[in-house]
Write a protein that holds these residues in place. Structure first.
Motif, mmCIF file in Angstrom:
data_model
loop_
_atom_site.group_PDB
_atom_site.id
_atom_site.type_symbol
_atom_site.label_atom_id
_atom_site.label_comp_id
_atom_site.label_asym_id
_atom_site.label_seq_id
_atom_site.Cartn_x
_atom_site.Cartn_y
_atom_site.Cartn_z
ATOM 1 N N GLN A 86 -12.665 14.391 60.123
ATOM 2 C CA GLN A 86 -12.397 14.439 61.563
ATOM 3 C C GLN A 86 -11.636 15.692 61.980
ATOM 4 O O GLN A 86 -11.547 15.993 63.174
ATOM 5 N N LEU A 87 -11.094 16.433 61.014
ATOM 6 C CA LEU A 87 -10.489 17.728 61.317
ATOM 7 C C LEU A 87 -11.573 18.798 61.352
ATOM 8 O O LEU A 87 -12.533 18.746 60.575
ATOM 9 N N PRO A 88 -11.443 19.780 62.240
ATOM 10 C CA PRO A 88 -12.404 20.886 62.209
ATOM 11 C C PRO A 88 -12.447 21.518 60.826
ATOM 12 O O PRO A 88 -11.440 21.590 60.117
ATOM 13 N N LEU A 89 -13.621 21.980 60.451
ATOM 14 C CA LEU A 89 -13.842 22.488 59.104
ATOM 15 C C LEU A 89 -12.867 23.614 58.755
ATOM 16 O O LEU A 89 -12.309 23.658 57.654
ATOM 17 N N GLY A 90 -12.648 24.535 59.676
ATOM 18 C CA GLY A 90 -11.736 25.635 59.420
ATOM 19 C C GLY A 90 -10.313 25.170 59.173
ATOM 20 O O GLY A 90 -9.581 25.756 58.365
ATOM 21 N N VAL A 91 -9.884 24.106 59.862
ATOM 22 C CA VAL A 91 -8.541 23.570 59.673
ATOM 23 C C VAL A 91 -8.412 22.978 58.271
ATOM 24 O O VAL A 91 -7.391 23.172 57.589
ATOM 25 N N LEU A 92 -9.432 22.265 57.815
ATOM 26 C CA LEU A 92 -9.413 21.713 56.457
ATOM 27 C C LEU A 92 -9.210 22.807 55.422
ATOM 28 O O LEU A 92 -8.403 22.674 54.495
#
Length: 297
Positions: A86-92
């Motif tokens: 559920q987190l944006p991919l870049g944030v992960l």
């Protein structure tokens, strides 16, 4: 809002950001009668997307050729930790690299020989043993879309004090925003998102401070420092949300801070970061880490 050439360029460059992913299927989940052990699949994934979207074709390839007949749920793992889709991919990804950045600041990287930015990003795909106590299930694309729209409404409630702007979006405009995320189309996204971006200061800045293994911190953040004519800075936000890490200059110097994969300067106005570096859900994600995260919470 009238968007200048510099702003248009920044927004376009932000949407160009991608991450190379090397996706393996968990070896102990490959069907015993499979003709061979599957090779990894490489994906160039937009930073502003979500794992289930960016890796959908790869997941279907593994599912069709190698997955067991009874699937418990699709999930991704990085270094033994389930990924929160559920987190944006870049944030992960930034949550992983900001830890290495923190160790670099503390001088620990040289001793370990650890790569500060390991690419491609190595992920493991699972179809069994879904860790329901750690992450949410994502059965289909509609789940991701619903999650995105809910976040969009929450961010704009923080900005404006109500949901009138998001409620006024037509179904076609909502679909256009979602299609923009799926196709990584900045122009299509901003053709709608300008309606959610006020020409003047809004009530609060939607900010989420993220740390590995901890709940996100989300508090109302004002544009201006109370009782002054000074803009609220990123440093002010972090002192407010993590005083034990940013309460003194000496403590703050030990913390790595990243926004959109870039080391962020604490004196940057939070309103500038929000307008230029927010994700499509209208939240600004700030990733922080320090070498020794055992400091009392």
């Amino acid at each position: 809002m009238n968007v200048g050439l510099e702003e248009q360029l920044l927004h376009t460059e932000l949407w160009k950001g991608e991450l190379p992913i090397m996706l393996h299927m968990a070896r102990d989940e490959v069907m015993t009668d499979a003709a061979c052990t599957p090779d990894p699949v490489f994906v160039m994934a937009p930073r502003l997307s979500y794992l289930p979207l960016a890796c959908a074709a790869a997941v279907e390839y593994f599912r069709a050729a190698f997955a067991p007949p009874h699937i418990d749920g699709v999930w991704f793992e990085c270094d033994g930790v389930p990924c929160k889709w559920q987190l944006p991919l870049g944030v992960l990804y930034d949550l992983m690299t900001v830890r290495r950045d923190a160790r670099t600041k503390a001088g620990a990287q040289q001793a370990s020989g650890e790569d500060a930015s390991p690419l491609p990003w190595r992920l493991t795909l699972h179809f069994l043993a879904f860790p329901a106590n750690l992450i949410m299930r994502c059965p289909d694309e509609h789940t991701v879309k619903r999650h995105f729209l809910n976040n969009l409404k929450e961010a704009n409630y923080l900005k404006h004090g109500d949901n009138s702007r998001t409620n006024d979006l037509s179904l076609q405009e909502q679909d256009d925003m979602w299609e923009a995320i799926k196709t990584n189309d900045a122009s299509l996204f901003w053709s709608v998102n300008t309606k959610l971006t006020p020409a003047d200061s809004f009530r609060n800045v939607p900010v989420r401070v993220c740390r590995n293994g901890k709940p996100m911190i989300q508090e109302p953040i004002a544009h201006w420092k109370e009782g002054t004519e000074s803009l609220t800075t990123l440093g002010d936000v972090l002192v407010q949300t993590l005083p034990q890490w940013f309460g003194t200059p000496e403590a703050a110097a030990e913390v790595a801070v990243e926004v959109q994969g870039v080391r962020a300067l604490l004196h940057t106005p939070i309103s500038w970061l929000s307008y230029h570096c927010s994700h499509p859900d209208n939240f600004l994600y700030v990733c922080v880490a320090r070498q020794d995260e055992s400091v009392a919470e």
